[in-house]
Design an enzyme around this catalytic site. Structure first.
Site, mmCIF file in Angstrom:
data_model
loop_
_atom_site.group_PDB
_atom_site.id
_atom_site.type_symbol
_atom_site.label_atom_id
_atom_site.label_comp_id
_atom_site.label_asym_id
_atom_site.label_seq_id
_atom_site.Cartn_x
_atom_site.Cartn_y
_atom_site.Cartn_z
ATOM 1 N N ASP A 279 77.546 38.113 68.534
ATOM 2 C CA ASP A 279 76.120 38.357 68.756
ATOM 3 C C ASP A 279 75.803 38.747 70.196
ATOM 4 O O ASP A 279 75.645 37.892 71.066
ATOM 5 C CB ASP A 279 75.329 37.093 68.376
ATOM 6 C CG ASP A 279 73.838 37.300 68.530
ATOM 7 O OD1 ASP A 279 73.083 36.321 68.376
ATOM 8 O OD2 ASP A 279 73.424 38.445 68.824
ATOM 9 N N ASP B 25 71.378 44.325 70.096
ATOM 10 C CA ASP B 25 71.497 42.991 69.517
ATOM 11 C C ASP B 25 72.241 43.032 68.188
ATOM 12 O O ASP B 25 71.668 43.364 67.151
ATOM 13 C CB ASP B 25 70.079 42.417 69.308
ATOM 14 C CG ASP B 25 70.123 41.052 68.656
ATOM 15 O OD1 ASP B 25 69.083 40.613 68.129
ATOM 16 O OD2 ASP B 25 71.201 40.423 68.654
HETATM 17 C C1 LIG Z 1 71.195 35.231 65.601
HETATM 18 C C2 LIG Z 1 70.627 34.841 66.932
HETATM 19 S S1 LIG Z 1 69.115 35.730 67.229
HETATM 20 C C3 LIG Z 1 69.587 37.299 67.556
HETATM 21 N N1 LIG Z 1 70.727 37.578 68.097
HETATM 22 N N2 LIG Z 1 68.695 38.240 67.263
HETATM 23 C C4 LIG Z 1 70.267 33.404 67.030
HETATM 24 C C5 LIG Z 1 69.966 32.657 65.889
HETATM 25 C C6 LIG Z 1 69.603 31.335 66.037
HETATM 26 C C7 LIG Z 1 69.535 30.768 67.323
HETATM 27 CL CL1 LIG Z 1 69.069 29.118 67.495
HETATM 28 C C8 LIG Z 1 69.820 31.527 68.457
HETATM 29 C C9 LIG Z 1 70.176 32.840 68.296
HETATM 30 C C1 LIG Z 2 67.809 38.785 70.732
HETATM 31 C C2 LIG Z 2 66.606 37.899 70.786
HETATM 32 S S1 LIG Z 2 67.026 36.283 70.225
HETATM 33 C C3 LIG Z 2 67.978 35.632 71.315
HETATM 34 N N1 LIG Z 2 67.423 35.140 72.383
HETATM 35 N N2 LIG Z 2 69.257 35.544 71.035
HETATM 36 C C4 LIG Z 2 65.880 37.895 72.092
HETATM 37 C C5 LIG Z 2 64.761 37.092 72.190
HETATM 38 C C6 LIG Z 2 64.024 37.093 73.347
HETATM 39 C C7 LIG Z 2 64.417 37.901 74.396
HETATM 40 CL CL1 LIG Z 2 63.429 37.935 75.847
HETATM 41 C C8 LIG Z 2 65.553 38.685 74.302
HETATM 42 C C9 LIG Z 2 66.284 38.667 73.154
#
Ligand SMILES: C[C@@H](SC(=N)N)c1ccc(Cl)cc1
Ligand SMILES: C[C@@H](SC(=N)N)c1ccc(Cl)cc1
Length: 407
Positions: A296, A113
Site C-alpha cells: 500500500d 495509492d
Molecule cells: C488501505 C489503507 S487506506 C489507503 N491506502 N487508501 C488503510 C486502511 C485502513 C487503515 Cl486503519 C489505514 C490505511
Molecule cells: C491514502 C489515504 S489513507 C491513508 N492515510 N493511508 C490518505 C488519506 C489522507 C491523506 Cl492527507 C493522504 C492519503
C-alpha cells in the site's frame, strides 16, 4: 459441418503444409543445396490454411476467421511505457507525482495509492478556502472534459479521512502514458486531513477497480485503462527515503534494482494487492511465521500484528506503547534493529533509519516508530516504510502478481 469440397480444400491445405522432399532430390542433380529454415518465421497453421482457402477462392470458415482475429489482437505489440518522478513529503509521509489532466494540460501533484481505486482531485467545485495553495482541476477550462452524467463518488480511508464529489472524464497523462477518457473524480468536499495537507492535490488509486466508489456505475483506475496498451501489463513503485523515486509503467527498470525480481501470488478478493511474506526477522532473529498484508503506497507506515510489533520493540531500549502518541515511541537516540520481510526466498531488509519514523513533534527527543500495530484494522499493511526498501512490481496480467527486488 464441412462440405466435401471444404474437406478436399482442408486436405490440400494440410498437404501443402507438410515439408516437401529436400531440394537436391527434387532437381535430380546432386550438388548439395543447403536450405536454412528462417528462424524468424513463426509457423502459423491458421494463416497457411487461410492462404490455401484464398488460393482456391473459397470463403473462410468461421473458426478460421475467429482464429486469425484472435491472433491479430494478440500480435498487436503493446508499445507504450512511461515513467514519472515521485517525491516524498517531509518524513516520507506521502509521495507526490505530477499528473496532467485536460486540454490544455492542468498539472496536479497527486498521491499514488495502491490501497484505493479512485482518481480524485481538488477541484473548482471545492469551497474556495479549500482550494487555496493547491493546484485544482477546473473541468470548465478543459476542452476535452465531459461530465459523467448522474455520477458521484464518496470515499473514506482507513485513517478516517475522506472526500466526495461528482465525476468527469478527461485526458490524463502520467509519465508520458495517456488515456483519453479517464474518470476524474472532482472533489466538492474533503476531510480535515486533506485540508491540512497543503501539497497533496488528490489521489490516483492503483488498487483493483472492484473497490472504486463511483455510483451508480463504478469506474476503472488509470492502470486498468492503460494496461492493454502497455508493453507489459504492469507498473512499478520505486519509492526512496528523502529523495525522488519513480513510478514506472509498462516496464521494470533494471537499472533501479539489484539481482532478480521475486514474484509472489496476489489475492484480489478485497480489491487490494494482497500477498504473503513467508517469514520475518528482527535484526538477526528470524521468526518462521507467514504474514499476509497489502502492498500500500498510500499508507505511510508498516502496520503489522501486535505479536510482531512487540517482538520488534522488545529490542529497543526505552520503547513504550504510548497512549499519548498513539503507538510505539522511543528515545530518538535509541539503537534500532533492522526489520526484514521475506518474499519467496528474497529478504527485503528495512534499514533501521526507516524504522525511526519521526520525532513525535518537531524538535522532540521522543521518536515515533515506523512499525506500528495493525490491530483493529483487519488487515496488515506494508506501507511506504516497507516498500521504499524495495523495487516493487505490480503485475496486472491475467493472474496478478507482486514482484520484489532489492535496490
Ligand atoms: C488501505 C489503507 S487506506 C489507503 N491506502 N487508501 C488503510 C486502511 C485502513 C487503515 Cl486503519 C489505514 C490505511
Ligand atoms: C491514502 C489515504 S489513507 C491513508 N492515510 N493511508 C490518505 C488519506 C489522507 C491523506 Cl492527507 C493522504 C492519503
Amino acid at each position: 459441418m464441412q462440405t466435401f469440397s471444404q474437406t478436399l480444400l482442408l486436405v490440400t491445405a494440410v498437404l501443402s503444409l507438410t515439408s516437401a522432399a529436400p531440394l537436391e532430390e527434387q532437381k535430380g542433380h546432386n550438388f548439395k543445396v543447403h536450405q536454412v529454415r528462417n528462424p524468424k518465421h513463426v509457423k502459423n497453421g491458421a494463416l497457411a490454411l487461410a492462404k490455401a482457402y484464398r488460393k482456391y477462392g473459397a470463403p473462410l470458415p468461421e473458426y478460421l476467421t475467429t482464429a486469425l482475429n484472435n491472433q491479430t489482437s494478440a500480435n498487436t505489440k503493446r508499445a507504450t511505457t512511461g515513467s514519472a518522478a515521485t517525491t516524498p513529503e517531509e518524513y516520507d509521509s506521502e509521495y507526490l507525482t505530477p499528473v496532467s489532466i485536460g486540454t490544455p494540460a492542468q498539472t496536479l501533484n497527486l498521491d499514488f495509492d495502491t490501497g484505493s481505486a479512485d482518481l480524485w482531485v481538488f477541484s473548482t467545485e471545492l469551497a474556495s478556502r479549500y482550494q487555496t495553495g493547491h493546484s485544482v482541476y477546473s473541468p470548465s477550462k478543459s476542452s476535452t472534459s465531459k461530465k459523467l452524467s448522474g455520477a458521484s463518488w464518496d470515499i473514506s480511508y482507513g485513517d478516517g479521512s475522506g472526500a466526495s464529489g461528482d465525476v468527469y472524464t478527461d485526458v490524463v497523462n502520467i509519465g508520458g502514458v495517456s488515456f483519453a477518457s479517464q474518470a476524474v473524480e472532482a472533489a466538492s468536499t474533503i476531510s480535515t486531513q486533506f485540508t491540512e495537507d497543503t501539497d497533496n492535490d488528490g489521489l490516483v488509486g492503483l488498487a483493483f477497480s472492484s473497490i472504486n466508489t463511483v455510483s451508480p456505475t463504478s469506474q476503472k483506475t488509470f492502470f486498468d485503462n492503460i494496461k492493454s496498451s502497455l508493453s507489459q501489463p504492469l507498473f512499478a513503485a520505486n519509492l526512496k527515503h528523502d529523495t525522488s523515486g519513480s513510478y514506472d509503467f509498462g516496464f521494470a527498470d533494471s537499472s533501479q534494482y539489484t539481482g532478480s525480481i521475486t514474484y509472489t501470488s496476489v489475492s484480489t478478493s478485497q480489491g487490494f494487492w494482497q500477498f504473503t511474506a513467508n517469514s520475518y526477522q528482527v535484526g538477526s532473529t528470524s521468526y518462521n511465521t507467514k504474514v499476509s498484508g497489502i502492498a500500500d503506497t498510500g499508507t505511510t507506515l508498516l502496520l503489522l500484528p501486535d505479536t510482531i510489533v512487540k517482538n520488534y520493540y522488545s529490542k529497543v531500549s526505552g520503547a513504550q506503547n504510548s497512549n499519548t502518541y498513539g503507538g510505539y515511541v522511543f528515545p530518538c537516540s535509541a539503537t534500532l534493529p533492522t526489520f526484514t520481510y521475506v518474499v519467496g526466498t528474497k529478504s527485503i531488509v528495512i534499514p533501521a533509519a526507516y524504522l525511526n519514523y519521526a520525532p513525535v513533534t518537531d524538535g522532540s527527543s521522543t521518536c515515533y516508530g515506523g512499525l506500528q500495530s495493525s490491530a483493529g484494522i483487519g488487515i496488515n499493511i506494508f506501507g511506504d516504510v516497507a516498500l521504499k526498501a524495495a523495487y516493487v512490481v505490480f503485475n496486472g496480467g491475467s493472474t496478478p502478481q507482486l514482484g520484489f527486488a532489492t535496490k
